[in-house]
Design an enzyme around this catalytic site. Structure first.
Site, PDB file in Angstrom:
ATOM      1  CB  THR A   1      -0.169   2.394  -4.653  1.00  0.00           C
ATOM      2  OG1 THR A   1      -1.183   1.325  -5.189  1.00  0.00           O
ATOM      3  CG2 THR A   1       0.094   3.096  -5.896  1.00  0.00           C
ATOM      4  N   GLY A   2       0.681   1.520  -1.834  1.00  0.00           N
ATOM      5  CA  GLY A   2       0.437   0.712  -0.587  1.00  0.00           C
ATOM      6  C   GLY A   2       1.673  -0.532  -0.334  1.00  0.00           C
ATOM      7  N   GLY A   3       2.690   0.235  -0.457  1.00  0.00           N
ATOM      8  CA  GLY A   3       4.108  -0.801  -0.469  1.00  0.00           C
ATOM      9  C   GLY A   3       4.636  -0.765   0.933  1.00  0.00           C
TER      10      GLY A   3
ATOM     11  CB  SER B   1       2.705  -3.588   5.711  1.00  0.00           C
ATOM     12  OG  SER B   1       1.418  -3.179   5.463  1.00  0.00           O
ATOM     13  N   GLY B   2       2.817  -6.123   4.319  1.00  0.00           N
ATOM     14  CA  GLY B   2       2.165  -7.036   3.535  1.00  0.00           C
ATOM     15  C   GLY B   2       2.536  -7.427   2.209  1.00  0.00           C
ATOM     16  CB  ILE B   3       0.707  -8.193  -0.772  1.00  0.00           C
ATOM     17  CG1 ILE B   3       0.027  -9.434  -0.410  1.00  0.00           C
ATOM     18  CG2 ILE B   3       0.733  -8.308  -2.437  1.00  0.00           C
ATOM     19  CD1 ILE B   3      -1.278  -9.655  -0.833  1.00  0.00           C
ATOM     20  N   GLY B   4       2.405  -5.471  -0.673  1.00  0.00           N
ATOM     21  CA  GLY B   4       3.273  -4.310  -1.079  1.00  0.00           C
ATOM     22  C   GLY B   4       4.502  -4.152  -1.060  1.00  0.00           C
TER      23      GLY B   4
ATOM     24  CB  SER C   1      -9.610 -10.216  -3.546  1.00  0.00           C
ATOM     25  OG  SER C   1     -10.000 -11.300  -2.523  1.00  0.00           O
TER      26      SER C   1
ATOM     27  CE1 TYR D   1     -10.333  -5.898   0.353  1.00  0.00           C
ATOM     28  CE2 TYR D   1     -11.365  -8.150  -0.175  1.00  0.00           C
ATOM     29  CZ  TYR D   1     -10.249  -7.248  -0.202  1.00  0.00           C
ATOM     30  OH  TYR D   1      -8.971  -7.693  -0.260  1.00  0.00           O
TER      31      TYR D   1
END
Length: 249
Positions: free
Chosen positions: A12-14, A16-19, A137, A150
């Site tokens: 999920t959230g794939g 950009s970035g880490i995903g 995190s 956060y």
């Protein structure tokens, strides 16, 4: 090495970035990757890059209807899931006196609620040997001015990791968390608020890391691959800090 050949992974959230780095890494290791994101144009770019290795689904994890539609796609494929990387989420700076109900609710709906219900709805598709990886995190064990909401949402992720590992161990499902430090991603740059402040933010974050640099999404992807693969078969309930020593040294 094809460590995930024949496996199906959800990221999920794939887009950009880490995903995105994890989706690429999983695909390179032989997995079929189901990638979610909110922006169709970014999903189209992932599909164009990774081709038949991926199935893309537009989904906002804070919406139960969107999650139902996502898992209808999983069910239709009929392959189940071997790996779940519950990664979608984000945050924004807000000092305590500036925190609004919307800021609080948006952060917890995406980071906490999205994680809870993604994993809950994935459970019927997971079998013995499956791996669930949550994105926490290193801030979950640190104090950071203007980032308290956060940080609290990520502390919740750490707690879920322990509890779900205990709850699912008899089913042979492992649950672990990855805890990145400051990683060079669009999301991190976006915290600056204005382009002229971006470099100062990134330089300041790098200076606070013992290794004196930001991490890369690919470095996080390697750690996630370890937790997804059989190499971590005796690891559950853990949180792996990949932060250049920032939380430990």
């Amino acid at each position: 090495m094809n460590e995930l050949t024949g496996k199906t992974a959800l990221v999920t959230g794939g887009t950009s970035g880490i995903g995105l780095a994890v989706a690429r890494r999983f695909a390179a290791e032989g997995a079929h990757v189901i990638v979610t994101g909110r922006a169709q144009d970014k999903l189209d770019a992932v599909k164009a890059e990774l081709g038949e290795s991926v199935t893309t689904v537009a989904a906002d994890v804070s919406s139960l209807d969107a999650l139902d539609a996502l898992f209808a796609v999983v069910a239709e494929r009929g392959e189940g899931l071997d790996v779940v990387f519950a990664n979608a989420g984000g945050g924004e700076f807000a000092a305590l006196e500036e925190v609004s109900w919307k800021h609080f609710a948006d952060t917890f709906e995406a980071n906490v609620g999205g994680t809870v219900f993604t994993v809950q709805k994935a459970l019927p598709f997971l079998s013995a040997g499956s791996s669930v990886i949550l994105t926490s995190s290193n801030i979950d064990v640190k104090g950071s001015p203007s980032f308290s909401v956060y940080a609290a949402s990520k502390a919740a992720i750490r707690s879920f990791t322990r509890s779900w590992a205990a709850e699912l161990v008899d089913r042979g499902i492992r649950v672990n968390a990855i805890a990145p430090g400051p990683i060079a991603t669009p999301g991190l740059s976006g915290l600056a608020g204005a382009p002229e402040q971006e470099q100062a933010l990134l330089d300041g974050l790098a200076a606070g890391v013992p290794m004196k640099r930001l991490g890369s999404p690919d470095e996080i992807a390697e750690a996630v691959l370890y937790l997804a693969s059989s190499r971590s078969s005796y690891v559950t309930g853990s949180e792996l800090y990949v932060d250049g020593g920032a939380s430990q040294v």
